[in-house]
Design a protein around this motif. Structure first.
Motif, PDB file in Angstrom:
ATOM      1  N   PHE A  44     -13.211  -1.503   3.443  1.00  0.00           N
ATOM      2  CA  PHE A  44     -12.785  -0.100   3.351  1.00  0.00           C
ATOM      3  C   PHE A  44     -12.306   0.252   1.954  1.00  0.00           C
ATOM      4  CE2 PHE A  44      -9.091   2.814   3.496  1.00  0.00           C
ATOM      5  CZ  PHE A  44      -9.763   3.988   3.854  1.00  0.00           C
ATOM      6  N   LEU A  45     -11.441  -0.593   1.378  1.00  0.00           N
ATOM      7  CA  LEU A  45     -10.874  -0.284   0.063  1.00  0.00           C
ATOM      8  C   LEU A  45     -11.883  -0.458  -1.065  1.00  0.00           C
ATOM      9  CD1 LEU A  45      -7.335  -1.943   0.329  1.00  0.00           C
ATOM     10  CD2 LEU A  45      -7.887   0.488   0.437  1.00  0.00           C
ATOM     11  N   GLY A  46     -12.819  -1.382  -0.901  1.00  0.00           N
ATOM     12  CA  GLY A  46     -13.718  -1.677  -2.003  1.00  0.00           C
ATOM     13  C   GLY A  46     -15.089  -1.044  -1.916  1.00  0.00           C
ATOM     14  N   HIS A  47     -15.504  -0.607  -0.722  1.00  0.00           N
ATOM     15  CA  HIS A  47     -16.895  -0.195  -0.568  1.00  0.00           C
ATOM     16  C   HIS A  47     -17.059   1.130   0.172  1.00  0.00           C
ATOM     17  CE1 HIS A  47     -18.227  -4.120  -2.064  1.00  0.00           C
ATOM     18  NE2 HIS A  47     -17.277  -4.646  -1.315  1.00  0.00           N
ATOM     19  N   THR A  48     -16.005   1.892   0.320  1.00  0.00           N
ATOM     20  CA  THR A  48     -16.137   3.227   0.892  1.00  0.00           C
ATOM     21  C   THR A  48     -15.545   4.250  -0.078  1.00  0.00           C
ATOM     22  OG1 THR A  48     -13.991   3.267   2.058  1.00  0.00           O
ATOM     23  CG2 THR A  48     -15.864   2.279   3.223  1.00  0.00           C
ATOM     24  N   ARG A  49     -16.031   5.461   0.014  1.00  0.00           N
ATOM     25  CA  ARG A  49     -15.562   6.506  -0.902  1.00  0.00           C
ATOM     26  C   ARG A  49     -14.075   6.786  -0.708  1.00  0.00           C
ATOM     27  NH1 ARG A  49     -18.414  12.485  -1.600  1.00  0.00           N
ATOM     28  NH2 ARG A  49     -17.049  13.220  -3.301  1.00  0.00           N
ATOM     29  N   THR A  50     -13.649   6.856   0.553  1.00  0.00           N
ATOM     30  CA  THR A  50     -12.235   7.117   0.829  1.00  0.00           C
ATOM     31  C   THR A  50     -11.362   5.974   0.342  1.00  0.00           C
ATOM     32  OG1 THR A  50     -12.843   8.408   2.788  1.00  0.00           O
ATOM     33  CG2 THR A  50     -10.562   7.656   2.631  1.00  0.00           C
ATOM     34  N   GLY A  51     -11.826   4.739   0.566  1.00  0.00           N
ATOM     35  CA  GLY A  51     -11.049   3.586   0.114  1.00  0.00           C
ATOM     36  C   GLY A  51     -10.909   3.534  -1.394  1.00  0.00           C
ATOM     37  N   ARG A  52     -12.000   3.847  -2.105  1.00  0.00           N
ATOM     38  CA  ARG A  52     -11.923   3.869  -3.576  1.00  0.00           C
ATOM     39  C   ARG A  52     -11.016   4.992  -4.059  1.00  0.00           C
ATOM     40  NH1 ARG A  52     -17.536   2.419  -3.102  1.00  0.00           N
ATOM     41  NH2 ARG A  52     -18.157   4.612  -3.255  1.00  0.00           N
TER      42      ARG A  52
ATOM     43  N   SER B 155       0.196  -6.054  -6.132  1.00  0.00           N
ATOM     44  CA  SER B 155      -0.938  -6.972  -6.227  1.00  0.00           C
ATOM     45  C   SER B 155      -1.302  -7.486  -4.837  1.00  0.00           C
ATOM     46  CB  SER B 155      -0.604  -8.154  -7.149  1.00  0.00           C
ATOM     47  OG  SER B 155      -1.623  -9.122  -7.102  1.00  0.00           O
ATOM     48  N   ILE B 156      -2.449  -7.047  -4.305  1.00  0.00           N
ATOM     49  CA  ILE B 156      -2.889  -7.532  -2.998  1.00  0.00           C
ATOM     50  C   ILE B 156      -3.321  -8.996  -3.055  1.00  0.00           C
ATOM     51  CG2 ILE B 156      -4.653  -7.253  -1.212  1.00  0.00           C
ATOM     52  CD1 ILE B 156      -4.394  -4.249  -1.545  1.00  0.00           C
ATOM     53  N   PRO B 157      -4.083  -9.446  -4.089  1.00  0.00           N
ATOM     54  CA  PRO B 157      -4.365 -10.890  -4.194  1.00  0.00           C
ATOM     55  C   PRO B 157      -3.088 -11.723  -4.304  1.00  0.00           C
ATOM     56  CG  PRO B 157      -5.834  -9.652  -5.625  1.00  0.00           C
ATOM     57  CD  PRO B 157      -4.813  -8.682  -5.127  1.00  0.00           C
ATOM     58  N   GLY B 158      -2.095 -11.206  -5.039  1.00  0.00           N
ATOM     59  CA  GLY B 158      -0.819 -11.905  -5.136  1.00  0.00           C
ATOM     60  C   GLY B 158      -0.124 -12.000  -3.798  1.00  0.00           C
ATOM     61  N   ALA B 159      -0.209 -10.916  -3.008  1.00  0.00           N
ATOM     62  CA  ALA B 159       0.388 -10.927  -1.670  1.00  0.00           C
ATOM     63  C   ALA B 159      -0.298 -11.954  -0.782  1.00  0.00           C
ATOM     64  CB  ALA B 159       0.294  -9.534  -1.051  1.00  0.00           C
TER      65      ALA B 159
ATOM     66  N   LEU C  27       0.829  -1.203   0.000  1.00  0.00           N
ATOM     67  CA  LEU C  27       0.000   0.000   0.000  1.00  0.00           C
ATOM     68  C   LEU C  27       0.868   1.259   0.000  1.00  0.00           C
ATOM     69  CD1 LEU C  27      -2.952   0.917   0.067  1.00  0.00           C
ATOM     70  CD2 LEU C  27      -2.807   0.935   2.569  1.00  0.00           C
ATOM     71  N   VAL C  28       1.902   1.264   0.826  1.00  0.00           N
ATOM     72  CA  VAL C  28       2.799   2.425   0.875  1.00  0.00           C
ATOM     73  C   VAL C  28       3.485   2.623  -0.466  1.00  0.00           C
ATOM     74  CG1 VAL C  28       4.914   3.356   1.901  1.00  0.00           C
ATOM     75  CG2 VAL C  28       3.172   2.312   3.361  1.00  0.00           C
ATOM     76  N   PHE C  29       3.974   1.530  -1.059  1.00  0.00           N
ATOM     77  CA  PHE C  29       4.631   1.663  -2.363  1.00  0.00           C
ATOM     78  C   PHE C  29       3.646   2.119  -3.430  1.00  0.00           C
ATOM     79  CE2 PHE C  29       5.939   0.158  -6.515  1.00  0.00           C
ATOM     80  CZ  PHE C  29       7.238   0.627  -6.581  1.00  0.00           C
ATOM     81  N   GLY C  30       2.431   1.569  -3.398  1.00  0.00           N
ATOM     82  CA  GLY C  30       1.451   1.920  -4.406  1.00  0.00           C
ATOM     83  C   GLY C  30       1.065   3.386  -4.372  1.00  0.00           C
ATOM     84  N   VAL C  31       0.934   3.956  -3.172  1.00  0.00           N
ATOM     85  CA  VAL C  31       0.520   5.350  -3.032  1.00  0.00           C
ATOM     86  C   VAL C  31       1.683   6.304  -3.303  1.00  0.00           C
ATOM     87  CG1 VAL C  31      -0.320   7.092  -1.403  1.00  0.00           C
ATOM     88  CG2 VAL C  31      -1.350   4.818  -1.444  1.00  0.00           C
ATOM     89  N   MET C  32       2.848   6.023  -2.706  1.00  0.00           N
ATOM     90  CA  MET C  32       3.947   6.990  -2.725  1.00  0.00           C
ATOM     91  C   MET C  32       5.079   6.624  -3.668  1.00  0.00           C
ATOM     92  SD  MET C  32       4.191   7.802   1.355  1.00  0.00           S
ATOM     93  CE  MET C  32       5.385   9.101   1.053  1.00  0.00           C
TER      94      MET C  32
ATOM     95  N   VAL D   4      -5.684   6.527  -6.434  1.00  0.00           N
ATOM     96  CA  VAL D   4      -4.351   7.140  -6.368  1.00  0.00           C
ATOM     97  C   VAL D   4      -3.279   6.088  -6.603  1.00  0.00           C
ATOM     98  CG1 VAL D   4      -2.705   8.300  -4.840  1.00  0.00           C
ATOM     99  CG2 VAL D   4      -5.086   9.043  -4.903  1.00  0.00           C
ATOM    100  N   VAL D   5      -3.494   4.873  -6.065  1.00  0.00           N
ATOM    101  CA  VAL D   5      -2.536   3.793  -6.282  1.00  0.00           C
ATOM    102  C   VAL D   5      -2.435   3.458  -7.764  1.00  0.00           C
ATOM    103  CG1 VAL D   5      -2.120   1.329  -5.894  1.00  0.00           C
ATOM    104  CG2 VAL D   5      -2.798   2.792  -3.976  1.00  0.00           C
ATOM    105  N   GLN D   6      -3.574   3.430  -8.469  1.00  0.00           N
ATOM    106  CA  GLN D   6      -3.578   3.034  -9.874  1.00  0.00           C
ATOM    107  C   GLN D   6      -3.024   4.121 -10.790  1.00  0.00           C
ATOM    108  OE1 GLN D   6      -7.592   1.804 -10.700  1.00  0.00           O
ATOM    109  NE2 GLN D   6      -7.523   0.101  -9.252  1.00  0.00           N
ATOM    110  N   ASP D   7      -3.425   5.369 -10.581  1.00  0.00           N
ATOM    111  CA  ASP D   7      -2.936   6.464 -11.423  1.00  0.00           C
ATOM    112  C   ASP D   7      -3.235   7.788 -10.735  1.00  0.00           C
ATOM    113  OD1 ASP D   7      -2.633   8.497 -13.489  1.00  0.00           O
ATOM    114  OD2 ASP D   7      -2.519   6.812 -14.890  1.00  0.00           O
ATOM    115  N   THR D   8      -2.202   8.420 -10.192  1.00  0.00           N
ATOM    116  CA  THR D   8      -2.389   9.636  -9.408  1.00  0.00           C
ATOM    117  C   THR D   8      -2.936  10.776 -10.254  1.00  0.00           C
ATOM    118  OG1 THR D   8      -0.540   8.983  -7.988  1.00  0.00           O
ATOM    119  CG2 THR D   8      -1.247  11.279  -7.876  1.00  0.00           C
TER     120      THR D   8
END
Length: 289
Positions: A159-167, A237-241, A30-35, A172-176
């Motif tokens: 949180f990541l899949g069903h909240t506005r903040t999580g989405r 990849s979170i599923p990969g992790a 998550l840290v790498f994906g965001v920053m 941001v992780v996918q494309d800032t």
């Protein structure tokens, strides 16, 4: 019969270990994906989470579940402050950001060393007894690990899949740039993502505190295992992790049970090297385009 019992016990122990590796690896990813920063201080937040839980249980007599939750909140707040004050200039600067987190790790370890000393500390047992399921015996303290880990992972999924903040965080992780163009306030997602990422490491440390000793030097091994999980599963990849964490945990547990700890370490690194040769992007990772 004895062999089948050992196999079942090794599998269960491997899943438990894998759940903790997964908490570490998801936070790291998550840290790498965001920053776009490889966080070499991730293991030190694991260490801080263990110390937070130790202090809250041993000295303030908090229930263990409350202590784990408090350790997560404290780590998120500390991570948010550190990201804003220290790491903000290094967002998306992989090399300098990596160097900054190495310095941060050294500072956090030195602070813990001055505060608690070099000697290992031991938390009182948080649960007595064990549960027997067929041929498998599970101490209650390890059931805490399973229950809390699963609850945290389910909460994170929601949180990541069903909240506005999580989405917004996932965007941001996918494309800032595209996320910002769509109205996502990326400047808030950076400290939030870093805080949640290191908070997950703190939870892993807090859950392990009753099972092992706590000292300023316990963060190196969990950091290494998080790296291994990310390499096996695929960076980002979170599923990969998740898949890699279970694979690593079961492999480590089975090899330690039936062969030796040294052989277990050799097998793990052989698995990593084979993955780098056969599929450099990891089990479920995707190549950069």
């Amino acid at each position: 019969m004895q062999t089948s019992s050992l196999v079942a016990q090794a599998l269960v122990n491997g899943v438990i270990i894998g759940l903790l590796y997964l908490l570490m690896a998801i936070g790291f990813t998550l840290v790498f994906g965001v920053m776009r920063i490889v966080n070499f201080a991730h293991g030190e937040f694991y260490m801080l989470g263990a110390f937070f839980a130790y202090l809250l249980v041993s000295r303030f007599q908090l229930p263990f579940v409350a202590a784990v939750g408090a350790a997560f909140v404290l780590a998120v707040v500390l991570g948010w402050v550190i990201e804003e004050l220290v790491l903000k200039p290094f967002r998306h600067d992989e090399l300098n950001g990596m160097i900054a987190t190495i310095g941060l790790a050294m500072i956090l370890q030195a602070v813990a060393l001055m505060a608690f000393g070099p000697d290992p500390q031991f938390m009182p047992s948080v649960a007595d007894g064990s549960v027997t399921l067929g041929a498998v015996s599970l101490p209650m303290s390890r059931l805490y690990v399973v229950g809390f880990s699963v609850a945290v992972l389910l909460t994170l999924y929601v949180f990541l899949g069903h909240t506005r903040t999580g989405r917004a965080l996932r965007a941001v992780v996918q494309d800032t740039e595209i996320a910002t163009a769509q109205g996502v306030r990326a400047r808030l997602m950076y400290p939030l993502g870093f805080g949640i990422g290191v908070g997950l490491a703190a939870i892993a440390g807090a859950l392990m505190a009753p099972l092992f000793s706590v000292s300023p030097f316990i963060g190196a091994t969990p950091l290494l295992k998080a790296f291994i999980v990310v390499i096996l599963g695929g960076l980002g990849s979170i599923p990969g992790a998740a898949l890699a964490s279970l694979l690593l945990g079961v492999t480590e547990s089975a090899a330690s049970t039936f062969i030796s700890n040294s052989i277990a370490e050799i097998l793990i690194f052989a698995l990593v090297m084979a993955m780098l040769v056969i599929r450099p992007t990891g089990l479920l990772g995707r190549a950069e385009t």
